[in-house]
Scaffold this motif. Structure first.
Motif, PDB file in Angstrom:
ATOM      1  N   VAL A  31     -27.771 -39.104 -15.742  1.00  0.00           N
ATOM      2  CA  VAL A  31     -28.461 -39.675 -14.586  1.00  0.00           C
ATOM      3  C   VAL A  31     -29.955 -39.804 -14.893  1.00  0.00           C
ATOM      4  O   VAL A  31     -30.586 -40.812 -14.556  1.00  0.00           O
ATOM      5  CB  VAL A  31     -28.204 -38.833 -13.315  1.00  0.00           C
ATOM      6  CG1 VAL A  31     -29.130 -39.234 -12.174  1.00  0.00           C
ATOM      7  CG2 VAL A  31     -26.737 -38.971 -12.883  1.00  0.00           C
ATOM      8  N   GLY A  34     -30.678 -42.909 -16.547  1.00  0.00           N
ATOM      9  CA  GLY A  34     -30.445 -44.126 -15.778  1.00  0.00           C
ATOM     10  C   GLY A  34     -28.996 -44.436 -15.442  1.00  0.00           C
ATOM     11  O   GLY A  34     -28.712 -45.413 -14.754  1.00  0.00           O
ATOM     12  N   MET A  35     -28.056 -43.633 -15.917  1.00  0.00           N
ATOM     13  CA  MET A  35     -26.638 -43.857 -15.600  1.00  0.00           C
ATOM     14  C   MET A  35     -26.401 -43.679 -14.102  1.00  0.00           C
ATOM     15  O   MET A  35     -27.025 -42.829 -13.464  1.00  0.00           O
ATOM     16  CB  MET A  35     -25.741 -42.858 -16.328  1.00  0.00           C
ATOM     17  CG  MET A  35     -25.626 -43.055 -17.807  1.00  0.00           C
ATOM     18  SD  MET A  35     -24.411 -44.312 -18.232  1.00  0.00           S
ATOM     19  CE  MET A  35     -24.378 -44.088 -20.008  1.00  0.00           C
ATOM     20  N   VAL A  36     -25.485 -44.456 -13.551  1.00  0.00           N
ATOM     21  CA  VAL A  36     -25.041 -44.282 -12.172  1.00  0.00           C
ATOM     22  C   VAL A  36     -23.645 -43.693 -12.235  1.00  0.00           C
ATOM     23  O   VAL A  36     -22.708 -44.346 -12.716  1.00  0.00           O
ATOM     24  CB  VAL A  36     -25.041 -45.620 -11.401  1.00  0.00           C
ATOM     25  CG1 VAL A  36     -24.480 -45.426 -10.004  1.00  0.00           C
ATOM     26  CG2 VAL A  36     -26.444 -46.206 -11.351  1.00  0.00           C
ATOM     27  N   LEU A  38     -20.598 -42.221 -10.118  1.00  0.00           N
ATOM     28  CA  LEU A  38     -20.103 -42.301  -8.747  1.00  0.00           C
ATOM     29  C   LEU A  38     -19.228 -41.129  -8.345  1.00  0.00           C
ATOM     30  O   LEU A  38     -19.107 -40.840  -7.160  1.00  0.00           O
ATOM     31  CB  LEU A  38     -19.304 -43.589  -8.559  1.00  0.00           C
ATOM     32  CG  LEU A  38     -20.092 -44.861  -8.767  1.00  0.00           C
ATOM     33  CD1 LEU A  38     -19.179 -46.065  -8.641  1.00  0.00           C
ATOM     34  CD2 LEU A  38     -21.231 -44.958  -7.781  1.00  0.00           C
ATOM     35  N   ARG A  54     -18.346 -44.170 -13.809  1.00  0.00           N
ATOM     36  CA  ARG A  54     -19.719 -44.656 -13.928  1.00  0.00           C
ATOM     37  C   ARG A  54     -19.752 -46.134 -13.565  1.00  0.00           C
ATOM     38  O   ARG A  54     -18.764 -46.840 -13.731  1.00  0.00           O
ATOM     39  CB  ARG A  54     -20.246 -44.487 -15.358  1.00  0.00           C
ATOM     40  CG  ARG A  54     -20.272 -43.052 -15.802  1.00  0.00           C
ATOM     41  CD  ARG A  54     -21.006 -42.850 -17.094  1.00  0.00           C
ATOM     42  NE  ARG A  54     -20.314 -43.415 -18.240  1.00  0.00           N
ATOM     43  CZ  ARG A  54     -20.596 -43.078 -19.503  1.00  0.00           C
ATOM     44  NH1 ARG A  54     -21.541 -42.197 -19.771  1.00  0.00           N
ATOM     45  NH2 ARG A  54     -19.954 -43.622 -20.503  1.00  0.00           N
ATOM     46  N   ARG A  55     -20.927 -46.594 -13.087  1.00  0.00           N
ATOM     47  CA  ARG A  55     -21.089 -47.995 -12.692  1.00  0.00           C
ATOM     48  C   ARG A  55     -22.169 -48.653 -13.549  1.00  0.00           C
ATOM     49  O   ARG A  55     -23.204 -48.051 -13.830  1.00  0.00           O
ATOM     50  CB  ARG A  55     -21.502 -48.084 -11.220  1.00  0.00           C
ATOM     51  CG  ARG A  55     -21.591 -49.525 -10.721  1.00  0.00           C
ATOM     52  CD  ARG A  55     -22.107 -49.604  -9.316  1.00  0.00           C
ATOM     53  NE  ARG A  55     -23.540 -49.303  -9.337  1.00  0.00           N
ATOM     54  CZ  ARG A  55     -24.184 -48.700  -8.339  1.00  0.00           C
ATOM     55  NH1 ARG A  55     -23.554 -48.321  -7.251  1.00  0.00           N
ATOM     56  NH2 ARG A  55     -25.483 -48.472  -8.427  1.00  0.00           N
ATOM     57  N   GLU A  57     -24.232 -52.564 -14.112  1.00  0.00           N
ATOM     58  CA  GLU A  57     -24.489 -53.898 -13.571  1.00  0.00           C
ATOM     59  C   GLU A  57     -23.899 -54.981 -14.463  1.00  0.00           C
ATOM     60  O   GLU A  57     -23.381 -55.972 -13.978  1.00  0.00           O
ATOM     61  CB  GLU A  57     -25.987 -54.127 -13.380  1.00  0.00           C
ATOM     62  CG  GLU A  57     -26.578 -53.313 -12.248  1.00  0.00           C
ATOM     63  CD  GLU A  57     -25.938 -53.616 -10.906  1.00  0.00           C
ATOM     64  OE1 GLU A  57     -25.674 -54.800 -10.601  1.00  0.00           O
ATOM     65  OE2 GLU A  57     -25.696 -52.649 -10.158  1.00  0.00           O
ATOM     66  N   GLU A  61     -26.734 -53.750 -19.586  1.00  0.00           N
ATOM     67  CA  GLU A  61     -27.127 -52.445 -19.061  1.00  0.00           C
ATOM     68  C   GLU A  61     -26.301 -51.336 -19.698  1.00  0.00           C
ATOM     69  O   GLU A  61     -26.830 -50.298 -20.094  1.00  0.00           O
ATOM     70  CB  GLU A  61     -26.989 -52.384 -17.540  1.00  0.00           C
ATOM     71  CG  GLU A  61     -27.426 -51.016 -17.011  1.00  0.00           C
ATOM     72  CD  GLU A  61     -27.167 -50.810 -15.535  1.00  0.00           C
ATOM     73  OE1 GLU A  61     -28.124 -50.462 -14.836  1.00  0.00           O
ATOM     74  OE2 GLU A  61     -26.002 -50.991 -15.098  1.00  0.00           O
TER      75      GLU A  61
END
Length: 106
Positions: A31, A34-36, A38, A54-55, A57, A61
């Motif tokens: 995180v 920069g990882m998202v 969920l 993980r999400r 874009e 990315e």
């Protein structure tokens, strides 16, 4: 936008150690890069199952974040070397998925 569903199998008796490592070390580190992330899940009926999502874009990315995480000295020298003591890397399953139009995860 797409998601990465990652399914892992921990070594016998190591799942709680793995969950602790994910929640205290790996997830905060990723995180911070920069990882998202969920969600993080354990199987109710399988005592070695761990899943996380993980999400991203787009592919650019994902590529950038993969490099930031997995090519970092901290990952290579501190975080990554501890993983084989808890997880069977030969059983990793990674699925690239996208949310359907009515999914609450967008």
């Amino acid at each position: 936008m797409f998601f990465e569903l990652r399914e892992y199998r921990t070594l016998q008796g190591k799942r709680q150690d793995w969950v602790n490592y994910m929640e205290q070390v790996i997830i905060p580190f990723q995180v911070g890069k920069g990882m998202v992330i969920l969600g993080s899940f354990v199987g109710q009926e399988e005592d070695d199952l761990y899943i996380w999502i993980r999400r991203f874009e787009d592919d650019a990315e994902k590529e950038r974040l993969y490099e930031a995480v997995y090519e970092s000295d901290q990952w290579k020298n501190e975080i990554g070397p501890k993983i084989p003591d808890m997880m069977d890397r030969s059983k990793i399953v990674v699925r690239r998925i996208e949310a359907s139009s009515r999914s609450v995860i967008q």
